[in-house]
Motif scaffolding. Sequence first.
Motif, PDB file in Angstrom:
ATOM      1  N   GLY A   1      17.294  31.047  16.422  1.00 59.34           N
ATOM      2  CA  GLY A   1      17.813  29.685  16.331  1.00 59.34           C
ATOM      3  C   GLY A   1      18.653  29.400  15.124  1.00 59.34           C
ATOM      4  N   ASP A   2      18.595  30.240  14.084  1.00 62.63           N
ATOM      5  CA  ASP A   2      19.374  30.000  12.873  1.00 62.63           C
ATOM      6  C   ASP A   2      20.719  30.705  12.887  1.00 62.63           C
ATOM      7  OD1 ASP A   2      17.945  32.383  12.824  1.00 62.63           O
ATOM      8  OD2 ASP A   2      17.954  32.499  10.657  1.00 62.63           O
ATOM      9  N   ASN A   3      21.009  31.522  13.898  1.00 63.94           N
ATOM     10  CA  ASN A   3      22.312  32.196  13.932  1.00 63.94           C
ATOM     11  C   ASN A   3      22.901  32.275  15.337  1.00 63.94           C
ATOM     12  OD1 ASN A   3      20.591  34.100  14.968  1.00 63.94           O
ATOM     13  ND2 ASN A   3      21.179  35.743  13.579  1.00 63.94           N
ATOM     14  N   GLY A   4      22.681  31.222  16.136  1.00 64.34           N
ATOM     15  CA  GLY A   4      23.431  31.104  17.374  1.00 64.34           C
ATOM     16  C   GLY A   4      22.635  30.982  18.651  1.00 64.34           C
ATOM     17  N   LEU A   5      21.400  31.506  18.692  1.00 67.23           N
ATOM     18  CA  LEU A   5      20.582  31.394  19.890  1.00 67.23           C
ATOM     19  C   LEU A   5      19.694  30.159  19.735  1.00 67.23           C
ATOM     20  CD1 LEU A   5      20.262  33.064  22.512  1.00 67.23           C
ATOM     21  CD2 LEU A   5      18.262  34.125  21.459  1.00 67.23           C
ATOM     22  N   ARG A   6      20.286  28.996  20.015  1.00 68.69           N
ATOM     23  CA  ARG A   6      19.742  27.726  19.555  1.00 68.69           C
ATOM     24  C   ARG A   6      18.426  27.302  20.206  1.00 68.69           C
ATOM     25  NH1 ARG A   6      25.717  25.081  19.742  1.00 68.69           N
ATOM     26  NH2 ARG A   6      25.981  26.835  21.189  1.00 68.69           N
ATOM     27  N   GLY A   7      18.061  27.880  21.327  1.00 70.94           N
ATOM     28  CA  GLY A   7      16.834  27.480  21.989  1.00 70.94           C
ATOM     29  C   GLY A   7      15.592  28.222  21.538  1.00 70.94           C
ATOM     30  N   TYR A   8      15.701  29.043  20.476  1.00 68.11           N
ATOM     31  CA  TYR A   8      14.597  29.904  20.093  1.00 68.11           C
ATOM     32  C   TYR A   8      14.281  29.775  18.604  1.00 68.11           C
ATOM     33  CZ  TYR A   8      15.301  31.857  24.692  1.00 68.11           C
ATOM     34  OH  TYR A   8      15.411  31.993  26.050  1.00 68.11           O
ATOM     35  N   PRO A   9      13.078  30.205  18.190  1.00 69.14           N
ATOM     36  CA  PRO A   9      12.748  30.181  16.761  1.00 69.14           C
ATOM     37  C   PRO A   9      13.726  31.022  15.949  1.00 69.14           C
ATOM     38  CG  PRO A   9      10.767  30.532  18.081  1.00 69.14           C
ATOM     39  CD  PRO A   9      11.941  30.643  19.021  1.00 69.14           C
ATOM     40  N   LEU A  10      13.816  30.726  14.672  1.00 71.36           N
ATOM     41  CA  LEU A  10      14.712  31.489  13.819  1.00 71.36           C
ATOM     42  C   LEU A  10      14.209  32.925  13.691  1.00 71.36           C
ATOM     43  CD1 LEU A  10      14.255  30.542  10.060  1.00 71.36           C
ATOM     44  CD2 LEU A  10      12.419  30.553  11.726  1.00 71.36           C
ATOM     45  N   ARG A  11      15.173  33.861  13.581  1.00 73.06           N
ATOM     46  CA  ARG A  11      14.857  35.277  13.364  1.00 73.06           C
ATOM     47  C   ARG A  11      13.841  35.766  14.408  1.00 73.06           C
ATOM     48  NH1 ARG A  11      14.287  33.944   6.901  1.00 73.06           N
ATOM     49  NH2 ARG A  11      16.266  32.854   6.787  1.00 73.06           N
ATOM     50  N   TYR A  12      14.151  35.460  15.650  1.00 70.50           N
ATOM     51  CA  TYR A  12      13.193  35.668  16.750  1.00 70.50           C
ATOM     52  C   TYR A  12      13.140  37.122  17.197  1.00 70.50           C
ATOM     53  CZ  TYR A  12      10.822  34.668  21.171  1.00 70.50           C
ATOM     54  OH  TYR A  12       9.933  34.632  22.209  1.00 70.50           O
ATOM     55  N   GLN A  13      14.276  37.782  17.277  1.00 73.27           N
ATOM     56  CA  GLN A  13      14.330  39.176  17.710  1.00 73.27           C
ATOM     57  C   GLN A  13      15.119  40.005  16.701  1.00 73.27           C
ATOM     58  OE1 GLN A  13      13.410  40.413  21.769  1.00 73.27           O
ATOM     59  NE2 GLN A  13      12.019  39.838  20.116  1.00 73.27           N
ATOM     60  N   ALA A  14      14.753  41.284  16.589  1.00 70.32           N
ATOM     61  CA  ALA A  14      15.424  42.180  15.656  1.00 70.32           C
ATOM     62  C   ALA A  14      15.650  43.524  16.324  1.00 70.32           C
ATOM     63  CB  ALA A  14      14.602  42.356  14.379  1.00 70.32           C
ATOM     64  N   GLY A  15      16.637  44.245  15.842  1.00 72.52           N
ATOM     65  CA  GLY A  15      16.933  45.579  16.352  1.00 72.52           C
ATOM     66  C   GLY A  15      18.074  46.178  15.554  1.00 72.52           C
ATOM     67  N   ASP A  16      18.639  47.271  16.036  1.00 69.09           N
ATOM     68  CA  ASP A  16      19.829  47.811  15.375  1.00 69.09           C
ATOM     69  C   ASP A  16      21.089  47.561  16.215  1.00 69.09           C
ATOM     70  OD1 ASP A  16      19.561  49.647  17.408  1.00 69.09           O
ATOM     71  OD2 ASP A  16      19.085  51.337  16.099  1.00 69.09           O
ATOM     72  N   ARG A  17      20.942  46.770  17.291  1.00 68.71           N
ATOM     73  CA  ARG A  17      22.081  46.307  18.074  1.00 68.71           C
ATOM     74  C   ARG A  17      21.842  44.854  18.478  1.00 68.71           C
ATOM     75  NH1 ARG A  17      21.717  51.512  21.797  1.00 68.71           N
ATOM     76  NH2 ARG A  17      19.795  51.628  20.582  1.00 68.71           N
ATOM     77  N   ARG A  18      22.928  44.093  18.562  1.00 70.65           N
ATOM     78  CA  ARG A  18      22.796  42.656  18.842  1.00 70.65           C
ATOM     79  C   ARG A  18      24.021  42.178  19.603  1.00 70.65           C
ATOM     80  NH1 ARG A  18      22.536  39.406  13.529  1.00 70.65           N
ATOM     81  NH2 ARG A  18      24.747  39.952  13.517  1.00 70.65           N
ATOM     82  N   MET A  19      23.803  41.235  20.538  1.00 70.34           N
ATOM     83  CA  MET A  19      24.894  40.640  21.303  1.00 70.34           C
ATOM     84  C   MET A  19      24.589  39.157  21.497  1.00 70.34           C
ATOM     85  SD  MET A  19      25.668  39.316  24.528  1.00 70.34           S
ATOM     86  CE  MET A  19      24.447  40.016  25.613  1.00 70.34           C
ATOM     87  N   LEU A  20      25.635  38.320  21.407  1.00 66.02           N
ATOM     88  CA  LEU A  20      25.464  36.893  21.640  1.00 66.02           C
ATOM     89  C   LEU A  20      26.721  36.335  22.287  1.00 66.02           C
ATOM     90  CD1 LEU A  20      23.886  34.217  21.247  1.00 66.02           C
ATOM     91  CD2 LEU A  20      25.045  33.989  19.038  1.00 66.02           C
ATOM     92  N   LEU A  21      26.536  35.658  23.425  1.00 64.49           N
ATOM     93  CA  LEU A  21      27.624  34.974  24.127  1.00 64.49           C
ATOM     94  C   LEU A  21      27.333  33.482  24.119  1.00 64.49           C
ATOM     95  CD1 LEU A  21      30.145  34.906  26.035  1.00 64.49           C
ATOM     96  CD2 LEU A  21      28.516  35.106  27.941  1.00 64.49           C
ATOM     97  N   THR A  22      28.315  32.687  23.704  1.00 61.15           N
ATOM     98  CA  THR A  22      28.185  31.232  23.700  1.00 61.15           C
ATOM     99  C   THR A  22      29.336  30.623  24.480  1.00 61.15           C
ATOM    100  OG1 THR A  22      27.006  31.122  21.589  1.00 61.15           O
ATOM    101  CG2 THR A  22      28.219  29.163  22.256  1.00 61.15           C
ATOM    102  N   VAL A  23      29.017  29.669  25.334  1.00 62.03           N
ATOM    103  CA  VAL A  23      30.013  28.920  26.097  1.00 62.03           C
ATOM    104  C   VAL A  23      29.790  27.441  25.810  1.00 62.03           C
ATOM    105  CG1 VAL A  23      30.927  28.368  28.377  1.00 62.03           C
ATOM    106  CG2 VAL A  23      30.109  30.686  27.892  1.00 62.03           C
ATOM    107  N   GLU A  24      30.856  26.728  25.405  1.00 60.74           N
ATOM    108  CA  GLU A  24      30.744  25.315  25.051  1.00 60.74           C
ATOM    109  C   GLU A  24      31.847  24.499  25.712  1.00 60.74           C
ATOM    110  OE1 GLU A  24      28.747  25.169  20.578  1.00 60.74           O
ATOM    111  OE2 GLU A  24      30.807  24.537  20.888  1.00 60.74           O
TER     112      GLU A  24
END
Length: 435
Positions: free
Chosen positions: A325-348
């Motif tokens: 929730g603190d870096n783009g995935l607004r519906g979830y707690p901050l720092r919710y998932q971690a890994g060595d790969r990440r993807m985020l798509l936002t449509v507004e």
Amino acid sequence: YLYDASVRAVAVHDGRVDVVVTTRDVWTLNPGISFGRSGGKNTSGIELEELNLLGTGIALSAARKNGVDRDETRFQLRDRQLGSSWWDLQAQYSSNSDGQVRELALDRPFYALDARWAAGGEITDDDRIDSLYDLGEVIDQFRDHHRLAQAYGGWSRGLRNGWVQRWRAGATYDEYRFAAAPTWTGTSAVPEDRKFVYPWVQFDLIQDAYYKLKNRDQIGRTEDFFLGLRASLRLGWADTSWGSQRSALIFAGGLDHGAALSQRSTLLSGLGLSGRLESGTLRNAVVRGAARYYAKQSERFLFFTTLQAAYGRNLDLDNQLLLGGDNGLRGYPLRYQAGDRRMLLTVEQRFFSDWYPFRLFRVGAAAFVDVGRTWGEAPLNSSSLGLLRDVGVGLRFGNSRSGLGNVIHVDVAFPLDGDASIDKVQLLIETKQRF
């Protein structure tokens, strides 16, 4: 402290040109109490900031903030034109609940595309407690003492046929020392100490292609969009004979491109990389990419979408690729998932109103969908939950009279996936530089 400026030639005589410079100043005193909420965590603070002290252009601030990781009392000073020169002086001291930060930098940047030289240096001493996260909760803590010192010089032939080439050369001392956190009682994996001392060289290529637009990332303010090509590459060699703990090729680079696809649509894209090559093996290597697309539908409506991705290889333990929730995935707690790969798509879908209450705030709104995930290796973390989605709506408040150019976000987001422990409605109140 200037909102906008225009320069117009009005007469030519005796080898001289008379010009009229028109500017609009803004409020530069920023007193107040702040409150924010993202990822289910609250932050608050009180701050007094002046961006143009007694008309000198000096910025001075004092703040007390209660954050997610630490409470801090911070003092900052910045003079962008020290003694009416192009030298930029910055100083910061922060006394925190888990340590302290001291920073001092003096820089004479490439202040214009046609500037021919630059030079500078900085010193940082940052002592704090760092945390590793999983599912929005702390799973490990350790003390992190970072010391950095570097100096550089740069030269350029200036603006030639719409392009700028710049060279920089410098030297860096970069040291991290880690220790167990005295108050942490859970599982602990303290990262390995690192110290690199190295000379480096950097090349920059910039196209002169800046354009003024409105109602993209701000509300009713002039925005400078880069619609051209920009590239940068830095290479340095750290050697044990110079004091490094181990030898390594240290690299960092970036490539950015902006294009006006039509009179109403704009695409900004970028690629960045950083890391080390040690004994033929990549360490702490990260490749990041992002694309931002704007389509102006009318004077009041704008369609926006962005895709961000990151790929890591042999990451240092203290370097997490996080999503929440603190870096783009607004519906979830901050720092919710971690890994060595990440993807985020936002449509507004963005809306810019003409409501201007008390002539202080310009008001906008947005409806959004976020889709993202992390995967790969993440020490101490639980397995990935796969694709995470949320939907939401929000209001935007842009203060056109402030010199900060901030946009206040008030969002309500609804997670569509995730574990059963998270709230079904997430309220976010944040201050950002973009819509």
